[in-house]
Scaffold this motif. Structure first.
Motif, mmCIF file in Angstrom:
data_model
loop_
_atom_site.group_PDB
_atom_site.id
_atom_site.type_symbol
_atom_site.label_atom_id
_atom_site.label_comp_id
_atom_site.label_asym_id
_atom_site.label_seq_id
_atom_site.Cartn_x
_atom_site.Cartn_y
_atom_site.Cartn_z
ATOM 1 N N LEU A 184 -13.640 -21.190 -2.908
ATOM 2 C CA LEU A 184 -14.085 -19.760 -2.140
ATOM 3 C C LEU A 184 -12.705 -19.121 -3.046
ATOM 4 C CD1 LEU A 184 -14.845 -17.197 -0.756
ATOM 5 C CD2 LEU A 184 -12.995 -17.636 0.699
ATOM 6 N N PHE A 185 -11.115 -19.688 -2.676
ATOM 7 C CA PHE A 185 -10.097 -19.288 -3.383
ATOM 8 C C PHE A 185 -10.755 -19.015 -5.349
ATOM 9 C CE2 PHE A 185 -6.814 -20.283 -6.369
ATOM 10 C CZ PHE A 185 -5.870 -19.276 -6.107
ATOM 11 N N TYR A 186 -11.143 -19.474 -5.759
ATOM 12 C CA TYR A 186 -11.934 -19.432 -7.680
ATOM 13 C C TYR A 186 -13.519 -18.482 -7.578
ATOM 14 C CZ TYR A 186 -8.647 -23.625 -9.108
ATOM 15 O OH TYR A 186 -7.761 -24.288 -8.581
ATOM 16 N N ARG A 187 -13.598 -17.744 -6.069
ATOM 17 C CA ARG A 187 -14.670 -16.882 -6.257
ATOM 18 C C ARG A 187 -14.304 -16.120 -6.569
ATOM 19 N NH1 ARG A 187 -19.848 -17.244 -8.596
ATOM 20 N NH2 ARG A 187 -20.733 -19.683 -7.989
ATOM 21 N N VAL A 188 -12.809 -15.809 -5.554
ATOM 22 C CA VAL A 188 -12.103 -14.429 -5.173
ATOM 23 C C VAL A 188 -11.557 -13.711 -6.080
ATOM 24 C CG1 VAL A 188 -13.087 -14.459 -2.956
ATOM 25 C CG2 VAL A 188 -10.442 -14.639 -2.789
ATOM 26 N N SER A 189 -10.506 -15.145 -7.092
ATOM 27 C CA SER A 189 -9.375 -14.537 -7.692
ATOM 28 C C SER A 189 -9.684 -14.565 -9.135
ATOM 29 C CB SER A 189 -8.330 -15.822 -6.861
ATOM 30 O OG SER A 189 -8.247 -17.098 -7.689
ATOM 31 N N ALA A 190 -11.117 -14.365 -9.087
ATOM 32 C CA ALA A 190 -11.564 -14.139 -10.824
ATOM 33 C C ALA A 190 -10.090 -14.071 -11.293
ATOM 34 C CB ALA A 190 -12.627 -13.994 -11.146
ATOM 35 N N PHE A 191 -10.226 -12.698 -10.992
ATOM 36 C CA PHE A 191 -9.063 -11.715 -11.661
ATOM 37 C C PHE A 191 -7.295 -11.130 -10.916
ATOM 38 C CE2 PHE A 191 -7.893 -7.937 -13.780
ATOM 39 C CZ PHE A 191 -7.710 -7.889 -15.466
ATOM 40 N N PRO A 192 -6.489 -11.176 -10.712
ATOM 41 C CA PRO A 192 -5.892 -11.263 -10.127
ATOM 42 C C PRO A 192 -5.450 -9.671 -10.363
ATOM 43 C CG PRO A 192 -6.019 -13.588 -10.213
ATOM 44 C CD PRO A 192 -6.787 -13.237 -11.438
ATOM 45 N N VAL A 193 -4.781 -8.924 -9.819
ATOM 46 C CA VAL A 193 -3.503 -7.768 -10.177
ATOM 47 C C VAL A 193 -2.648 -8.386 -9.158
ATOM 48 C CG1 VAL A 193 -3.314 -5.521 -9.734
ATOM 49 C CG2 VAL A 193 -5.590 -6.913 -10.145
ATOM 50 N N ARG A 194 -1.046 -7.854 -9.609
ATOM 51 C CA ARG A 194 0.040 -8.394 -8.036
ATOM 52 C C ARG A 194 0.538 -7.657 -8.594
ATOM 53 N NH1 ARG A 194 3.248 -10.754 -5.412
ATOM 54 N NH2 ARG A 194 1.375 -12.382 -5.282
ATOM 55 N N ILE A 195 0.903 -6.285 -7.040
ATOM 56 C CA ILE A 195 1.073 -5.200 -6.779
ATOM 57 C C ILE A 195 2.736 -5.493 -6.909
ATOM 58 C CG2 ILE A 195 1.184 -2.769 -6.223
ATOM 59 C CD1 ILE A 195 -1.202 -3.757 -7.153
ATOM 60 N N PRO A 196 3.211 -4.417 -7.763
ATOM 61 C CA PRO A 196 5.013 -5.481 -7.509
ATOM 62 C C PRO A 196 6.044 -4.261 -6.260
ATOM 63 C CG PRO A 196 4.399 -3.533 -8.847
ATOM 64 C CD PRO A 196 3.491 -3.729 -8.710
ATOM 65 N N PRO A 197 6.223 -5.196 -5.253
ATOM 66 C CA PRO A 197 7.570 -4.235 -4.308
ATOM 67 C C PRO A 197 7.954 -3.457 -4.754
ATOM 68 C CG PRO A 197 8.474 -6.248 -5.132
ATOM 69 C CD PRO A 197 7.122 -6.362 -5.968
ATOM 70 N N LEU A 198 8.659 -2.400 -4.396
ATOM 71 C CA LEU A 198 9.051 -1.466 -4.574
ATOM 72 C C LEU A 198 10.404 -1.570 -4.895
ATOM 73 C CD1 LEU A 198 9.152 1.650 -1.025
ATOM 74 C CD2 LEU A 198 8.196 1.744 -4.188
ATOM 75 N N ARG A 199 11.405 -2.671 -4.841
ATOM 76 C CA ARG A 199 12.905 -3.210 -5.083
ATOM 77 C C ARG A 199 13.147 -2.865 -6.606
ATOM 78 N NH1 ARG A 199 10.955 -7.085 -1.323
ATOM 79 N NH2 ARG A 199 10.803 -9.231 -2.623
ATOM 80 N N VAL A 200 11.468 -3.788 -7.494
ATOM 81 C CA VAL A 200 11.066 -3.964 -9.051
ATOM 82 C C VAL A 200 10.698 -2.596 -9.522
ATOM 83 C CG1 VAL A 200 11.064 -5.976 -8.056
ATOM 84 C CG2 VAL A 200 8.991 -5.142 -8.225
ATOM 85 N N ARG A 201 10.380 -1.121 -8.838
ATOM 86 C CA ARG A 201 9.576 -0.201 -9.223
ATOM 87 C C ARG A 201 10.563 1.005 -8.811
ATOM 88 N NH1 ARG A 201 4.120 1.163 -6.474
ATOM 89 N NH2 ARG A 201 4.102 2.773 -7.525
ATOM 90 N N ARG A 202 12.083 1.009 -8.861
ATOM 91 C CA ARG A 202 13.274 2.042 -8.641
ATOM 92 C C ARG A 202 12.653 3.023 -8.771
ATOM 93 N NH1 ARG A 202 16.311 -0.090 -4.656
ATOM 94 N NH2 ARG A 202 16.525 -2.157 -4.337
ATOM 95 N N GLU A 203 12.465 3.285 -10.584
ATOM 96 C CA GLU A 203 11.919 5.064 -11.420
ATOM 97 C C GLU A 203 10.934 5.362 -10.596
ATOM 98 O OE1 GLU A 203 12.035 1.503 -14.016
ATOM 99 O OE2 GLU A 203 11.687 1.286 -12.849
ATOM 100 N N ASP A 204 10.072 4.470 -9.391
ATOM 101 C CA ASP A 204 8.957 5.190 -9.330
ATOM 102 C C ASP A 204 8.884 5.712 -7.559
ATOM 103 O OD1 ASP A 204 6.920 4.349 -10.827
ATOM 104 O OD2 ASP A 204 7.013 2.515 -10.141
ATOM 105 N N ILE A 205 10.221 5.275 -7.414
ATOM 106 C CA ILE A 205 10.510 5.675 -5.730
ATOM 107 C C ILE A 205 10.553 7.394 -5.232
ATOM 108 C CG2 ILE A 205 12.209 5.898 -3.419
ATOM 109 C CD1 ILE A 205 13.143 2.679 -4.517
ATOM 110 N N ALA A 206 11.618 7.892 -6.513
ATOM 111 C CA ALA A 206 11.128 9.563 -6.078
ATOM 112 C C ALA A 206 10.481 10.393 -6.110
ATOM 113 C CB ALA A 206 13.014 10.271 -6.949
ATOM 114 N N PRO A 207 9.660 9.790 -7.583
ATOM 115 C CA PRO A 207 8.512 10.841 -6.940
ATOM 116 C C PRO A 207 6.936 10.073 -6.096
ATOM 117 C CG PRO A 207 8.593 8.517 -8.972
ATOM 118 C CD PRO A 207 9.695 9.367 -8.895
ATOM 119 N N LEU A 208 7.433 9.475 -5.556
ATOM 120 C CA LEU A 208 6.110 8.582 -4.868
ATOM 121 C C LEU A 208 6.571 9.513 -3.557
ATOM 122 C CD1 LEU A 208 4.040 7.108 -3.439
ATOM 123 C CD2 LEU A 208 5.706 5.329 -3.754
#
Length: 348
Positions: A184-208
């Protein structure tokens, strides 16, 4: 395999087709990590591949999933979201695959199930790692064969869905420890997309934050964020990610009582121990090469994050920041140099 999507004519449905890719372009993505995640999601939207959104709790995995749906060929078909972690184990199969009347005690009426509700569109299984192994077997069959077996039904039912899923777990580790089926893992994870946490995308915090404030504010209100408050937001660790940020802004709006949001309206700085966040992937951004390794930040990373937070709270005033940190001003200057932090009076 699941069938190709039915063609939908937005004009026939009385709607107007949105500009291609409009939903994903509308996501806040000033940082390189967020832009990488959006770029992967855009490729996923143009296909029918199964997508697994990975990331910590509160990073916005469902937001990404809805944007992929909105920018895909199935945009005008249903988007059905299911929180697998909230399903009672005894009712998982009934909720997902449906049942006939009288199929079991308490089944007083027929239930179509989430797969049938999503027929022609997208089924989003949030926190898929929470599914019990018994339900994973039937889910695998539904994904592979494009049909479901409602409880008590004489015949299976064909379904035409695209599967999107999300998890805050390391599913590879779950597979290794026997809690998630490898097939099942190989079926559902054919295309993984990791969403980064806020602490590694600080440039996004103010506009967000500005976008969240516009949504949270009462009708007609135009909330303002002072530069000092923006610096505090950008320096905070946000272990709860966007969900925590939204809650903090909602509270700040109430405290500001119609005025601009200032540092005193925001929650107090988290202790350094909270900087590592609630879960995994402290330093990894967006990738489709596989799950993170669950690494925690180093001591210097924790220290740097806390110093940035205190500096922001103090408006960049070095003497005040040193006093709050319980160290001498010369020691603070030395730590800033060692950790590569830009500082100085008036700088955050």
């Amino acid at each position: 395999m699941i069938a190709r999507p039915k063609q939908h004519d937005p004009a026939a449905a009385g709607g107007v087709a949105p500009a291609p890719g409009a939903a994903l372009r509308g996501l806040v993505a000033e940082s390189a990590a967020a832009r990488a995640a959006v770029a992967l999601a855009r490729r996923a939207a143009a296909s029918e591949i199964a997508v697994l959104f990975e990331g910590e709790s509160g990073v916005g995995k469902e937001v990404f999933a809805r944007a992929v749906h909105a920018d895909s060929a199935r945009a005008h078909a249903p988007f059905v979201a299911v929180n697998c972690g909230a399903l009672p184990e005894s009712l998982v199969e009934s909720i997902l695959f449906g049942h006939e009347r009288g199929a079991f005690t308490g089944a007083v009426e027929r239930r179509a199930g989430k797969f049938v509700e999503a027929d022609g569109g997208v089924l989003f299984l949030d926190e898929i790692g929470e599914l019990p192994l018994s339900a994973q077997v039937k889910l695998l069959r539904a994904v592979q064969e494009g049909e479901v077996d409602p409880l008590g039904a004489a015949q299976p039912r064909r379904v035409n869905i695209r599967l999107l899923a999300a998890t805050n777990r390391d599913l590879r580790r779950e597979v290794a420890e026997g809690r998630f089926r490898e097939d099942l893992f190989y079926r559902v994870s054919a295309f993984p997309v990791r969403i980064p946490p806020l602490r590694v995308r600080r440039e996004d915090i103010a506009p967000l934050a500005l976008r969240l404030l516009a949504r949270l504010a009462p009708d007609g209100a135009q909330p303002r964020l002072t530069p000092e408050a923006a610096r505090v937001l950008e320096a905070a660790p946000w272990p709860g990610n966007v969900r925590e940020l939204e809650n903090a802004l909602h509270r700040a709006l109430v405290l500001a009582d119609g005025g601009p949001l200032r540092p005193e309206h925001l929650p107090a700085p988290a202790p350094p121990a909270a900087v590592h966040g609630a879960t995994q992937g402290a330093t990894q951004g967006a990738t489709h090469e596989g799950p993170h390794d669950g690494a925690l930040p180093t001591l210097s990373e924790v220290e740097a994050a806390h110093i940035r937070l205190v500096l922001a709270r103090c408006g960049g005033r070095m003497a005040e920041a040193a006093r709050r940190l319980g160290i001498g001003r010369s020691t603070l200057y030395r730590k800033l140099a060692d950790l590569g932090i830009s500082g100085g009076d008036g700088a955050a």
